[in-house]
Scaffold this motif. Sequence first.
Motif, PDB file in Angstrom:
ATOM      1  N   UNK A 193     -10.818  28.701 -33.996  1.00  0.00           N
ATOM      2  CA  UNK A 193     -11.694  29.205 -32.940  1.00  0.00           C
ATOM      3  C   UNK A 193     -11.641  30.727 -32.856  1.00  0.00           C
ATOM      4  N   UNK A 194     -10.445  31.293 -33.026  1.00  0.00           N
ATOM      5  CA  UNK A 194     -10.304  32.753 -32.998  1.00  0.00           C
ATOM      6  C   UNK A 194     -11.039  33.377 -34.175  1.00  0.00           C
ATOM      7  N   UNK A 195     -10.899  32.772 -35.344  1.00  0.00           N
ATOM      8  CA  UNK A 195     -11.600  33.287 -36.525  1.00  0.00           C
ATOM      9  C   UNK A 195     -13.111  33.191 -36.324  1.00  0.00           C
ATOM     10  N   UNK A 196     -13.556  32.105 -35.691  1.00  0.00           N
ATOM     11  CA  UNK A 196     -14.989  31.905 -35.441  1.00  0.00           C
ATOM     12  C   UNK A 196     -15.544  33.008 -34.544  1.00  0.00           C
ATOM     13  N   UNK A 197     -14.736  33.523 -33.630  1.00  0.00           N
ATOM     14  CA  UNK A 197     -15.185  34.601 -32.735  1.00  0.00           C
ATOM     15  C   UNK A 197     -15.362  35.923 -33.476  1.00  0.00           C
ATOM     16  N   UNK A 198     -14.518  36.166 -34.470  1.00  0.00           N
ATOM     17  CA  UNK A 198     -14.509  37.472 -35.128  1.00  0.00           C
ATOM     18  C   UNK A 198     -15.280  37.501 -36.439  1.00  0.00           C
ATOM     19  N   UNK A 199     -15.451  36.351 -37.065  1.00  0.00           N
ATOM     20  CA  UNK A 199     -16.182  36.287 -38.332  1.00  0.00           C
ATOM     21  C   UNK A 199     -16.718  34.875 -38.521  1.00  0.00           C
ATOM     22  N   UNK A 200     -17.444  34.703 -39.568  1.00  0.00           N
ATOM     23  CA  UNK A 200     -17.991  33.382 -39.854  1.00  0.00           C
ATOM     24  C   UNK A 200     -16.944  32.512 -40.529  1.00  0.00           C
ATOM     25  N   UNK A 201     -16.897  31.265 -40.132  1.00  0.00           N
ATOM     26  CA  UNK A 201     -16.044  30.308 -40.822  1.00  0.00           C
ATOM     27  C   UNK A 201     -16.719  29.910 -42.122  1.00  0.00           C
ATOM     28  N   UNK A 202     -15.920  29.660 -43.157  1.00  0.00           N
ATOM     29  CA  UNK A 202     -16.527  29.124 -44.373  1.00  0.00           C
ATOM     30  C   UNK A 202     -16.854  27.648 -44.126  1.00  0.00           C
ATOM     31  N   UNK A 203     -17.534  27.030 -45.043  1.00  0.00           N
ATOM     32  CA  UNK A 203     -18.015  25.653 -44.826  1.00  0.00           C
ATOM     33  C   UNK A 203     -16.860  24.669 -44.633  1.00  0.00           C
ATOM     34  N   UNK A 204     -15.757  24.865 -45.356  1.00  0.00           N
ATOM     35  CA  UNK A 204     -14.608  23.962 -45.194  1.00  0.00           C
ATOM     36  C   UNK A 204     -13.977  24.121 -43.816  1.00  0.00           C
ATOM     37  N   UNK A 205     -13.854  25.358 -43.349  1.00  0.00           N
ATOM     38  CA  UNK A 205     -13.285  25.604 -42.026  1.00  0.00           C
ATOM     39  C   UNK A 205     -14.187  25.062 -40.932  1.00  0.00           C
ATOM     40  N   UNK A 206     -15.492  25.223 -41.096  1.00  0.00           N
ATOM     41  CA  UNK A 206     -16.434  24.689 -40.104  1.00  0.00           C
ATOM     42  C   UNK A 206     -16.334  23.172 -40.040  1.00  0.00           C
ATOM     43  N   UNK A 207     -16.270  22.528 -41.209  1.00  0.00           N
ATOM     44  CA  UNK A 207     -16.131  21.069 -41.243  1.00  0.00           C
ATOM     45  C   UNK A 207     -14.808  20.641 -40.607  1.00  0.00           C
ATOM     46  N   UNK A 208     -13.740  21.379 -40.901  1.00  0.00           N
ATOM     47  CA  UNK A 208     -12.436  21.075 -40.318  1.00  0.00           C
ATOM     48  C   UNK A 208     -12.492  21.168 -38.797  1.00  0.00           C
ATOM     49  N   UNK A 209     -13.089  22.233 -38.280  1.00  0.00           N
ATOM     50  CA  UNK A 209     -13.207  22.404 -36.835  1.00  0.00           C
ATOM     51  C   UNK A 209     -14.066  21.297 -36.222  1.00  0.00           C
ATOM     52  N   UNK A 210     -15.142  20.930 -36.892  1.00  0.00           N
ATOM     53  CA  UNK A 210     -15.994  19.831 -36.410  1.00  0.00           C
ATOM     54  C   UNK A 210     -15.213  18.518 -36.334  1.00  0.00           C
ATOM     55  N   UNK A 211     -14.381  18.263 -37.337  1.00  0.00           N
ATOM     56  CA  UNK A 211     -13.590  17.029 -37.345  1.00  0.00           C
ATOM     57  C   UNK A 211     -12.539  17.045 -36.234  1.00  0.00           C
ATOM     58  N   UNK A 212     -11.944  18.210 -35.999  1.00  0.00           N
ATOM     59  CA  UNK A 212     -11.000  18.308 -34.884  1.00  0.00           C
ATOM     60  C   UNK A 212     -11.701  18.059 -33.557  1.00  0.00           C
ATOM     61  N   UNK A 213     -12.922  18.541 -33.414  1.00  0.00           N
ATOM     62  CA  UNK A 213     -13.695  18.292 -32.200  1.00  0.00           C
ATOM     63  C   UNK A 213     -13.967  16.792 -32.041  1.00  0.00           C
ATOM     64  N   UNK A 214     -14.268  16.139 -33.134  1.00  0.00           N
ATOM     65  CA  UNK A 214     -14.513  14.695 -33.095  1.00  0.00           C
ATOM     66  C   UNK A 214     -13.240  13.945 -32.686  1.00  0.00           C
ATOM     67  N   UNK A 215     -12.099  14.372 -33.204  1.00  0.00           N
ATOM     68  CA  UNK A 215     -10.830  13.750 -32.827  1.00  0.00           C
ATOM     69  C   UNK A 215     -10.537  13.995 -31.352  1.00  0.00           C
TER      70      UNK A 215
END
Length: 90
Positions: A45-67
Amino acid sequence: MLLLPKLQNLPKSLPIDGAVRIELIEGVPIFRASSNVQSRIEELLEKQKTSLLNSQEKQELDLYEEIDDYLSFINRTIRNLYLDQNQSDL
């Protein structure tokens, strides 16, 4: 009848052991992400505020949100069952 949502995937970074902790709140078990998992989510989330997440990080964050949504559903269900049980005891 309550339908339990189905998770499709888990993040590859999710530890097999110690991913979820259980706390007792007023005698009701509450499931929460472990401090290691919470740290990883905060890092993303901190990285998302300061820069763009790469596709793997975005997918990882999405999966954590689902969990997180899944654990919230389980916690609500357990709490509601507990409350229903206590109401019927009155």
